[in-house]
Design an enzyme around this catalytic site. Structure first.
Site, short mmCIF file in Angstrom:
data_model
loop_
_atom_site.label_atom_id
_atom_site.label_comp_id
_atom_site.label_asym_id
_atom_site.label_seq_id
_atom_site.Cartn_x
_atom_site.Cartn_y
_atom_site.Cartn_z
N GLY A 208 0.84 -1.20 0.00
CA GLY A 208 0.00 0.00 0.00
C GLY A 208 0.87 1.24 0.00
O GLY A 208 2.05 1.18 -0.33
N ASN A 209 0.27 2.38 0.33
CA ASN A 209 1.06 3.61 0.45
C ASN A 209 0.43 4.50 1.52
O ASN A 209 -0.56 4.13 2.14
CB ASN A 209 1.18 4.31 -0.90
CG ASN A 209 -0.18 4.68 -1.45
OD1 ASN A 209 -0.89 5.50 -0.89
ND2 ASN A 209 -0.58 4.05 -2.56
N HIS A 210 1.01 5.69 1.71
CA HIS A 210 0.63 6.54 2.85
C HIS A 210 -0.54 7.48 2.58
O HIS A 210 -0.80 8.36 3.39
CB HIS A 210 1.83 7.37 3.29
CG HIS A 210 3.01 6.55 3.70
ND1 HIS A 210 3.01 5.76 4.82
CD2 HIS A 210 4.22 6.38 3.12
CE1 HIS A 210 4.17 5.15 4.92
NE2 HIS A 210 4.92 5.48 3.91
N ALA A 275 -3.91 7.50 -4.89
CA ALA A 275 -2.53 7.02 -5.02
C ALA A 275 -2.62 5.52 -5.30
O ALA A 275 -2.68 4.70 -4.38
CB ALA A 275 -1.75 7.30 -3.76
#
Ligand code: PMT
Length: 397
Positions: A208-210, A275
């Protein structure tokens, strides 16, 4: 600006309730139709007779009138309103609104309201700055409600600090400012993607990402505030959106792509703020992968959602994307703009302080198809959203 507007004025049990009479008077003078809904403790501070004399309407407080049995429909009231203003709003009412404790007419009306809600807190400074009040206000903001910040000054407690209900003239100015933005997107269908995507490795782990979703949610709220019919396609985030927005939750890039492709056919404007993970594990393990020395996970490319929409984009549709960069920002953004067939791209860089992932603020540059740049200073993401929505309006044919 307020002429003919239907305003519910909610009054709660604070000494600042006396200011509500003046606020009512100003609303009426501006041509608004005002319906007062007062809590039982509000009536201890100001009499319904005063208020109904000002509005020319009976004040609503109970669920029904005891002697006639007449039922007061909070649902009808909620639908009638163009705006609901709660002034003064006590810590107790704010907590009930945040948690849905529907034990009086004001809260049930709030829960039924489809219109924008404006909250003007009034309380002692320690109550105002208490983490519980602050967290409740944040929750209400995340529901799309507007907080009209209290002013600093002498308080009824004898203390001095932040907690005084904003002056009625300033509340009127806030409302006029809100309505003056106009409903320039009425009749337009807007799609916004927001948040991260999660690509599952096994039942426990994912790539995943932030992304917190804050930027995309702020854009969706701003389009909705300006009258658009908004579909928000959201990755896994910890945010709420106002009831004016339709929202579909997805987890992976593939899911987001499938929903976006279908929705895009019905959309006038799409802003791709999510994102999206560019890669996903080739294989998913049905059981938790055990620790056993080095592990190699083969990744395969995910669909490029924005580029997919860029291919099927119709003449009259607007497709906007974001570019999240760390280096060679402008060059990379311009190449994404072309590759994905976007109408404009919003560049934000992790090299800028207090920008991008998770922050309440962002610093953006909008780049158009002909390479023109509009640069903006660091701002709250809600203000950034206003700039993006305003910029988009210039492209509508
Ligand atoms: O959510 P916040 O915490 O508020 O943070 C906001 C943000 C930093 C996530 C946001 O402002 C932002 O930059 N979003 C885009 C992030 C991104 O994935 O950028 P990118 O440069 O990798 O992608 C370019 C564009 O293509 C984006 O519009 C993206 O949505 C889209 N894309 C990317 C990959 C992919 N597989 N499909 C896509 O549609």
């Amino acid at each position: 600006m307020l002429k003919g507007k239907h305003i519910i004025l909610g009054i709660t049990g604070s000494i600042a309730a006396y200011k509500a009479a003046y606020l009512t008077r100003l609303l009426i003078k501006k041509g608004a139709e005002v319906q007062i809904v007062i809590t039982p403790s509000g009536k201890e501070f100001i009499t319904p007779v005063t208020l109904s004399a000002l509005t020319g309407k009976p004040v609503v407080s109970e669920f029904f009138t005891a002697n006639t049995g007449e039922w007061h429909s909070h649902v009808d009231l909620g639908l009638w309103a163009d705006a609901m203003v709660i002034a003064p709003a006590t810590a107790s009412t704010i907590a009930k609104m945040a948690t849905g404790v529907a034990d009086n007419m004001l809260i049930t009306t709030y829960l039924s309201a489809k219109a924008p809600v404006f909250i003007a807190p009034a309380m002692d400074l320690d109550m105002y700055r208490h983490p519980s009040t602050q967290s409740n206000l944040k929750t209400l903001q995340s529901y799309g409600n507007y907080i009209i910040e209290p002013a600093s000054g002498f308080l009824a407690s004898g203390l001095e600090g932040k907690g005084r209900m904003e002056e009625p003239e300033n509340i009127i100015a806030y409302l006029e400012n809100y309505f003056s933005a106009g409903l320039s997107y009425a009749g337009k269908k807007v799609m916004v993607t927001a948040g991260p995507t999660y690509e599952k490795i096994d039942p426990v782990r994912f790539i995943g990402n932030h992304s917190s979703g804050k930027m995309g949610y702020a854009i969706a709220e701003e389009f909705a505030r300006r009258g658009a019919d908004v579909m928000l396609i959201s990755g896994p985030v910890n945010l709420q959106c106002s009831s004016r927005i339709r929202r579909i939750d997805v987890v992976s890039a593939k899911e987001m792509c499938a929903v976006a492709k279908e929705e895009f056919l019905k959309t006038d404007i799409a802003v791709m703020c999510a994102a999206v993970a560019d890669y996903a594990p080739k294989d998913y393990s049905e059981t938790k992968i055990k620790r056993n020395g080095d592990l190699t996970i083969e990744l395969v490319p995910n669909p490029d959602i924005a580029a997919t929409l860029g291919v099927i984009k119709r003449e009259n549709q607007i497709l906007a994307g974001f570019a999240l960069e760390t280096n060679d920002e402008e060059q990379n953004a311009k190449s994404k703009l072309v590759k994905k067939n976007l109408d404009y791209i919003v560049l934000n860089s992790l090299a800028d302080k207090d920008s991008c992932f998770g922050y309440d603020t962002n610093k953006i540059t909008i780049i158009s198809q002909n390479g023109q740049k509009a640069e903006y200073p660091l701002k709250d993401k809600k203000e950034v959203a206003k700039d993006i929505v305003e910029y988009t309006s210039l492209l509508i044919k």
